[in-house]
Design an enzyme around this catalytic site. Sequence first.
Site, PDB file in Angstrom:
ATOM      1  N   HIS A 109       0.815  -1.209   0.000  1.00 19.05           N
ATOM      2  CA  HIS A 109       0.000   0.000   0.000  1.00 19.05           C
ATOM      3  C   HIS A 109       0.852   1.263   0.000  1.00 19.05           C
ATOM      4  O   HIS A 109       0.379   2.319  -0.421  1.00 19.05           O
ATOM      5  CB  HIS A 109      -0.964  -0.007   1.185  1.00 19.05           C
ATOM      6  CG  HIS A 109      -2.124  -0.924   0.986  1.00 19.05           C
ATOM      7  ND1 HIS A 109      -3.387  -0.654   1.449  1.00 19.05           N
ATOM      8  CD2 HIS A 109      -2.210  -2.128   0.357  1.00 19.05           C
ATOM      9  CE1 HIS A 109      -4.208  -1.648   1.121  1.00 19.05           C
ATOM     10  NE2 HIS A 109      -3.504  -2.554   0.464  1.00 19.05           N
ATOM     11  N   HIS A 134      -2.110 -12.574  -2.241  1.00 13.42           N
ATOM     12  CA  HIS A 134      -3.192 -13.231  -1.506  1.00 13.42           C
ATOM     13  C   HIS A 134      -2.865 -14.664  -1.130  1.00 13.42           C
ATOM     14  O   HIS A 134      -3.695 -15.348  -0.523  1.00 13.42           O
ATOM     15  CB  HIS A 134      -4.488 -13.161  -2.309  1.00 13.42           C
ATOM     16  CG  HIS A 134      -5.099 -11.802  -2.337  1.00 13.42           C
ATOM     17  ND1 HIS A 134      -6.290 -11.514  -2.966  1.00 13.42           N
ATOM     18  CD2 HIS A 134      -4.678 -10.621  -1.799  1.00 13.42           C
ATOM     19  CE1 HIS A 134      -6.572 -10.235  -2.821  1.00 13.42           C
ATOM     20  NE2 HIS A 134      -5.606  -9.665  -2.122  1.00 13.42           N
TER      21      HIS A 134
END
Length: 738
Positions: free
Chosen positions: A105, A267
């Site tokens: 991020h 993920h």
Amino acid sequence: MKRTLPTLSALALSMSLALAAGQTQAAETTTNSYWWPEQLDLSPLRQHGSESNPYGADYDYAKAFGSLDLVAVKADIKTVLTTSQDWWPADYGHYGPFFIRMAWHSAGVYRIFDGRGGASGGQQRFEPLNSWPDNVNLDKARRLLWPIKQKYGSKISWADLMVLAGNVSLESMGFKTFGFAGGRTDDWEAERVDWGHEKKWLDNKRHNEKGELAKPLGATQMGLIYVNPEGPNGVPDPLAAARDIRETFGRMAMNDEETVALIAGGHTFGKAHGAHDPAKCVGADPAAAGVEAQGLGWKNKCGKGHSEDTVTSGLEGAWSVSPTQWTMQYLDNLYGFEWVQSKSPAGHIQWIPANGAGDNLVPDAHVAGKRHAPIMFTTDIALKEDPSYREITSRFRKDPKAFELAFAKAWFKLTHRDMGPKTRYLGSDVPAEALIWQDPIPALDHAVIDTNDIAALKSAILASGIAVPELVRTAWASAASFRGTDMRGGANGARLRLEPQRSWEVNNPEELAKVLPKLEKIQKDFNKSLKGGKKVSLADVIVLAGGTAIEQAARSAGYSVTVPFTPGRMDATTAQTDVSSFAVLEPKADAFRNFFSEESYLPPAEALVEKATQLTLSVPEMTALVGGLRVLDANSNKAKHGVFTDKPGNLSNDFFVNLLDMSTRWEKSPREAGLYQGFDRQSGKLRWTATPVDLIFGSHAELRAVAEVYGANDGKDRFVEDFIAAWTKVMNLDRFDI
């Protein structure tokens, strides 16, 4: 007389009243932007000044980082990863997935159209990113790293540390990374960035009637890094989600394969957190929390407030059975189950295996013996439903080594995309391989020309018959492609002679087709005459030619000046140039050349500030350059707007003198929108034509103040000196070697 200290209750009351009064006064303050919202904002040109850096102007981060024992830092990070803290316990006893999200991020806000965002600067520490909905609880990740930052201090920036922590996390969970480069300096204030115009978090008013995302934005909703994981605007449509993914990841410079590798690789680790309804449990974000929170936000009042009660996105669960190990389980699960819509405990839409399959596969992150079904987001299902993504995920599933390498390279690109060329990389973990997205330029492989050579080369340039404005325009076109936001572009490499730059409208392609061959001939002929292994690149010749033209223009105006020149640039090849990647650098507006296309997403005056910001200019530098380039007749396509002089091609302060001349009356052109005409007040004769950029230096109070310095009788010499200094700065913006 005996004096007594105030009681604690009295002190508390006085503090309360003072705070209340201060808040009332602050709330009532009315700024200039309220009264005049259309006034040009110059603040982007005044950000990140050296005075805001507590390390001081002489601080050399590259030198400080070079003294760092990187192996020791990585070992310390690895210890932090598995040392769970009571105030924020680690999922599965390992902070690795948490730190990967932090690093992702930090870097993932990068966007190609203006080069803003990215990990450099460590902007995740500041608002708004620090308090974005998509960054919930990452404040804790940085607090977990504080002991590392505290230990090593100025030797490693927060910007580098966050990315390094992500890398070490991957390695500690069994993944082989592609490498790591330091070199990201820290910012000390929030970057002024257009993140969108919505007034509510997660709102979406950034698409036009065709559904196209506005430029230069990179995310689909306010406060998101990329896309809504539940689907566009929360609608669980995997194919629509795939379209959003392709658009947003493409705006981060990722192709389909890199996009799939990043999502599937990322993920593989960790879990989502949505144990409770955020609206009922989660408090204010860091920026809105009280001082007693000490910069931490999103306090959770439900259950423990962390661990199995953690609330982040509102989605809940893990994608794989082994969330702290590198495995193929994400792809195996994606294809191994039939997925159906469900809802998290927080009420958010996610997907689980149909018919209760896999209900007991995934261990709970905190409660021993408790197990769950794996989950997928709508954006995960998109990797299976979209035809292109399906081909890639199927191929990766069959070829784990290819998947691993693709994720390693995509992760490296994600975390290093905004650092510019490889020459800026620091540290022992820098990979040897040169990658096309790094805009590689050959290393200097010859002796550079000396003072005598430079003088001879200048003579050859002046004898070539190329006009002063042509040389100035060519040099500016080469150097002004630089972007300080992601360190791309610039004169080094001479990519002006290659596609796509040689065909950009702003660069006068027809003129380049005439000027560049002449400069190439000068270069080749001159190199034949050199001895001792010396050579000069075309990149150097282009810059030197611009400086030589300015010296000639100054002589014509009565000044004897020398424009500084440092040789050492090299010429890039077509094979080293990704045409599609460089295409986004094409200026849709360059106010320094009075060029504005219909594709510009900013009005002219704002485009001036944007371009000046990209060139890392101050207000005086911007002002001097505009005034100088106008009188040098350097407008794109030889336009005469703003050329306020009867001696174009001479370096003088005429632009400012004539702009500030009260004998000229200005009015809007009745025939050409966006243009202005200047008439003699007495005779009514047309004197000049101008764009809003030209006139802003007389109409904007702060810009006029600077223009008056250069337009004064004693401002002539100062203007010439300042113009040459600013010109030289632009020519050298990409010279990270000097």
